[in-house]
Design a protein around this motif. Structure first.
Motif, short mmCIF file in Angstrom:
data_model
loop_
_atom_site.label_atom_id
_atom_site.label_comp_id
_atom_site.label_asym_id
_atom_site.label_seq_id
_atom_site.Cartn_x
_atom_site.Cartn_y
_atom_site.Cartn_z
N ALA A 120 0.83 -1.20 0.00
CA ALA A 120 0.00 0.00 0.00
C ALA A 120 0.87 1.26 0.00
O ALA A 120 0.60 2.22 -0.73
N VAL A 121 1.91 1.25 0.81
CA VAL A 121 2.83 2.39 0.83
C VAL A 121 3.54 2.53 -0.51
O VAL A 121 3.69 3.63 -1.05
N ALA A 122 3.97 1.39 -1.06
CA ALA A 122 4.69 1.42 -2.34
C ALA A 122 3.81 1.93 -3.48
O ALA A 122 4.28 2.65 -4.37
N THR A 131 3.82 9.82 2.10
CA THR A 131 3.04 8.90 2.93
C THR A 131 3.42 9.08 4.39
O THR A 131 4.59 9.12 4.75
N TYR A 132 2.39 9.17 5.24
CA TYR A 132 2.57 9.35 6.68
C TYR A 132 1.77 8.28 7.40
O TYR A 132 0.61 8.03 7.08
N ASP A 150 11.90 0.96 2.51
CA ASP A 150 12.09 0.46 1.15
C ASP A 150 10.85 0.70 0.29
O ASP A 150 10.96 0.92 -0.93
N ALA A 151 9.68 0.65 0.93
CA ALA A 151 8.43 0.89 0.20
C ALA A 151 8.23 2.37 -0.11
O ALA A 151 7.39 2.72 -0.94
N GLY A 152 8.99 3.24 0.58
CA GLY A 152 8.92 4.66 0.29
C GLY A 152 8.22 5.49 1.34
O GLY A 152 7.85 6.65 1.06
#
Length: 319
Positions: A120-122, A131-132, A150-152
């Motif tokens: 979901a983050v990626a 993203t927070y 790593d997902a950002g």
């Protein structure tokens, strides 16, 4: 930076909330987001009910939680089923919102319980969205932070309460457990030079107001930032709220949409993600009517009883 100083001045002189200057700088790090915020503030001030631009999705990936905090409705009186949002629905929300700038993939549940959180983050990061994420920290450790980085993930916030006694009383588990996990995450952040920032957030009321300086001094070495948020209480509201015009749409895990984290049960009934895309809902008649009612002082439930604790030095968010 000059622009950060400008945002701090806006917080102090325009909003009258000097402690929110750092928050504004974090949430509006570039010219695009600052112009969007200025546009939405102007729409709020002028009563332009259809002019607000959707920039933020606050998506409740799960309403499940592994804790039962005394001041939280989850696992107590949520009034709706504990469930996960389908990842395909989440992906569709991102795709259907071209004006989006940031995603908060959490709301009332514990996001680290969501099986596909990294993906979901990626999905958001691949769209160059900030993203927070806020967590109770019970499932956090160094490896978990590495995966999210790593997902950002832009910034991870761990929620704590006061000293050990206050935390245990409110949360039902020892603060020391979370602090140890936070130390592991901090060590991984520094050793691997992870770009994800670490915060701690504390919900405050009169019972813990006297210990804020001590709390900050104790926690600050473990994180990049410590913030204080006033506890929500039931109290008569006297003023219009910025939330319906601030560019934020909240998606609950059952697909209903609302405009504020205080609407825990989705009582405002502003729409459902199966009806239309987020941008269309946000510009639609139900959101416009909510803004009109706020401006007229005709506040619907739960807005009319939405209050916050008055703690010296901690600004209210919804005033």
């Amino acid at each position: 930076m000059l622009t950060d100083r400008l945002l701090r001045a806006v917080a102090a002189r325009y909003l009258g909330k000097p402690d929110l200057g750092e928050f504004l700088a974090i949430r509006h790090p570039d010219l695009r987001s600052r112009l969007s915020a200025a546009r939405n503030e102007l729409a709020f001030r002028l009563g332009l009910h259809g002019a607000a631009r959707l920039t933020t999705l606050n998506v409740e990936l799960t309403s499940r939680c592994n804790a039962a905090c005394s001041y939280c409705d989850v696992n107590r009186e949520l009034g709706r089923p504990n469930r996960d949002l389908d990842l395909d629905t989440y992906a569709r929300l991102l795709e259907e919102t071209p004006t989006l700038e940031e995603v908060l993939p959490f709301q009332w549940g514990e996001p680290l319980l969501y099986p596909a959180l990294d993906e979901a983050v990626a999905l958001a990061s691949r769209r160059r969205l900030r993203t927070y994420l806020t967590t109770n920290g019970l499932l956090l450790d160094g490896d978990r932070l590495r995966r999210l980085a790593d997902a950002g993930l832009t910034r991870l916030t761990v929620s704590l309460d006061g000293d050990d006694v206050a935390h245990g009383s409110r949360r039902g588990y020892a603060q020391a457990t979370v602090l140890e996990r936070l130390r592991e995450a901090r060590a991984a952040q520094r050793a691997d030079r992870l770009p994800t920032k670490l915060d701690v957030s504390m919900v405050v009321d009169e019972d813990v107001a006297g210990g804020l300086d001590a709390f900050r001094a104790r926690i600050a070495p473990l994180v990049d930032r410590v913030q204080f948020i006033p506890r929500m209480i039931e109290a008569p509201r006297r003023t219009a709220c910025r939330e319906p015009s601030r560019g934020l749409l909240v998606v609950l895990s059952d697909g209903r949409v609302t405009t504020c984290c205080a609407d825990v049960r989705g009582e405002l009934a502003l729409g459902h993600v199966d009806e239309a895309g987020p941008a269309a809902l946000y510009a639609g008649p139900r959101f416009r009517e909510l803004r009109r009612r706020h401006r007229a002082g005709d506040l619907p439930a739960p807005c009319r009883n939405c209050g916050e604790c008055d703690v010296p030095g901690v600004s209210r968010r919804f005033s």
